[in-house]
Enzyme design. Structure first.
Site, PDB file in Angstrom:
ATOM      1  N   ASN A 140       0.870  -1.173   0.000  1.00 16.79           N
ATOM      2  CA  ASN A 140       0.000   0.000   0.000  1.00 16.79           C
ATOM      3  C   ASN A 140       0.908   1.224   0.000  1.00 16.79           C
ATOM      4  OD1 ASN A 140      -1.803   2.050   0.487  1.00 16.79           O
ATOM      5  ND2 ASN A 140      -2.330   1.392   2.575  1.00 16.79           N
ATOM      6  N   LYS A 189       0.089   4.257  -0.334  1.00 14.96           N
ATOM      7  CA  LYS A 189      -0.552   5.463   0.214  1.00 14.96           C
ATOM      8  C   LYS A 189      -0.270   6.640  -0.724  1.00 14.96           C
ATOM      9  CE  LYS A 189      -0.197   3.284   4.684  1.00 14.96           C
ATOM     10  NZ  LYS A 189      -0.143   3.396   6.123  1.00 14.96           N
ATOM     11  N   HIS A 200      -9.623   1.464   4.665  1.00 12.75           N
ATOM     12  CA  HIS A 200      -8.362   1.627   5.397  1.00 12.75           C
ATOM     13  C   HIS A 200      -8.591   2.623   6.534  1.00 12.75           C
ATOM     14  CE1 HIS A 200      -4.276   2.724   6.425  1.00 12.75           C
ATOM     15  NE2 HIS A 200      -3.890   1.599   5.829  1.00 12.75           N
ATOM     16  N   GLU A 202      -6.940   4.978   7.610  1.00 14.67           N
ATOM     17  CA  GLU A 202      -6.647   6.382   7.268  1.00 14.67           C
ATOM     18  C   GLU A 202      -7.818   7.008   6.508  1.00 14.67           C
ATOM     19  OE1 GLU A 202      -2.845   5.645   5.454  1.00 14.67           O
ATOM     20  OE2 GLU A 202      -2.032   5.125   7.421  1.00 14.67           O
ATOM     21  N   GLU A 241      -5.808  -4.795  10.516  1.00 18.23           N
ATOM     22  CA  GLU A 241      -4.755  -3.821  10.767  1.00 18.23           C
ATOM     23  C   GLU A 241      -5.040  -3.059  12.059  1.00 18.23           C
ATOM     24  OE1 GLU A 241      -2.641  -2.653   6.823  1.00 18.23           O
ATOM     25  OE2 GLU A 241      -4.387  -1.386   7.057  1.00 18.23           O
ATOM     26  N   GLY A 287       2.262   2.059  10.796  1.00 19.21           N
ATOM     27  CA  GLY A 287       3.259   3.121  10.659  1.00 19.21           C
ATOM     28  C   GLY A 287       3.974   3.474  11.948  1.00 19.21           C
ATOM     29  N   SER A 336       3.079  -2.350  10.353  1.00 15.06           N
ATOM     30  CA  SER A 336       4.527  -2.453  10.572  1.00 15.06           C
ATOM     31  C   SER A 336       5.112  -3.817  10.200  1.00 15.06           C
ATOM     32  CB  SER A 336       4.889  -2.089  12.017  1.00 15.06           C
ATOM     33  OG  SER A 336       4.509  -0.751  12.287  1.00 15.06           O
TER      34      SER A 336
HETATM   35  P1  PGA Z   1       2.629   0.124   7.630  1.00 13.62           P
HETATM   36  O1  PGA Z   1       1.189   0.409   6.987  1.00 13.62           O
HETATM   37  O2  PGA Z   1       3.138  -1.157   7.055  1.00 13.62           O
HETATM   38  O3  PGA Z   1       3.472   1.300   7.235  1.00 13.62           O
HETATM   39  O4  PGA Z   1       2.431   0.028   9.121  1.00 13.62           O
HETATM   40  C1  PGA Z   1       0.287  -0.632   6.780  1.00 13.62           C
HETATM   41  C2  PGA Z   1      -0.989  -0.093   6.199  1.00 13.62           C
HETATM   42  O5  PGA Z   1      -1.400   1.026   6.583  1.00 13.62           O
HETATM   43  O6  PGA Z   1      -1.614  -0.737   5.352  1.00 13.62           O
END
Ligand code: PGA
Length: 252
Positions: free
Chosen positions: A9, A11, A95, A97, A165, A171, A210
């Protein structure tokens, strides 16, 4: 056991200058006979060029969100059909976000997932608890509510991927423990089987938060973990491919 899916992803990252990263992943994935599925969900602006880079390889490309409607007066939005036309096979919906930053509720996420399926895309539907919810012992209750709401009206499990998640792991460098992941993934599986019968066993459940080359070997073999949704570590071909290679070793 389901064939694993290693999904990146990106983003809101990636310009044309980053297309060589996609080329490198496509080349390494090759035909990937019998190996895991591999996917990069890139910004919509890069989709058609990413699809061209991926052509002829096992790499698929996908979008990161879509509007519930097929078309209309929705300034700035993108429809599932538009993503499909650019070469996407998958789209991430719900997601965290998007849920927190754009007010996308379970009801909206469900309509996005239905729009994706109607356009011929496989939705990757994200769910996960906050740290406060986990600390309060409400994780499974929250997950159950998100599943019930976000899968509403999605009557077939034939084209569906789930992603667990935990928000506090996205992140942050903080990864859920193997026990926490196993517990939630088993719970999601049980829910899917009660909702879809046998077909529920074939729905892939990804872990995200992560995930990186250093922890993939511990996380990917956990029961009911059918792959990963990878943010930060998907931006560098070397890191993403290291996770892919770990998944491949588990598959063959
Ligand atoms: P990350 O993000 O691997 O940077 O923690 C995962 C995601 O938001 O899908």
């Amino acid at each position: 056991m389901n064939r694993k899916l290693i999904a990146g992803n990106w983003k809101m990252n990636g310009l044309r200058a980053d297309l060589p990263t996609i080329r490198e992943v496509a080349t390494a994935a090759g035909a990937s006979l019998g190996g895991p599925d591999v996917l990069l969900c890139v910004p919509a602006t890069l989709l058609s060029e990413a699809a061209r880079e991926a052509a002829g390889s096992a790499l698929s490309v996908g979008g990161q969100t879509c509007h519930p409607a097929e078309k209309g007066a929705f300034t700035g939005d993108i429809s599932a059909r538009m993503l499909r036309e650019l070469g996407a096979n998958y789209v991430i919906v719900g997601h965290s976000e998007r849920r927190t930053g754009h007010g996308e509720t379970d009801e909206i996420v469900a309509s996005q997932a239905r729009a994706a399926v109607n356009a011929g895309l496989t939705p990757i539907l994200c769910i996960g608890e906050t740290l406060a919810e986990r600390t309060a012992g409400e994780t499974l209750k929250v997950i159950e509510g998100q599943l019930a709401g976000s899968l509403s009206g999605l009557d077939s499990a034939a084209s569906l991927v789930l992603a667990y998640e935990p928000l506090w792991a996205i992140g942050t460098g903080k990864v859920a423990t193997a026990g926490q992941i196993a517990e939630v993934h088993a719970f999601i599986r049980k829910f899917l089987v009660s909702r879809y019968g046998d077909a529920g066993t074939g729905v892939r459940i990804l872990y995200g938060g992560s995930l990186n080359p250093g922890n993939a070997a511990e996380i990917l073999p956990i029961p009911n973990v059918d792959g990963g949704l990878i943010g930060g570590a998907s931006l560098k071909a070397g890191d993403f491919l290291a996770i892919y290679t770990t998944a491949r070793a588990l598959t063959v």
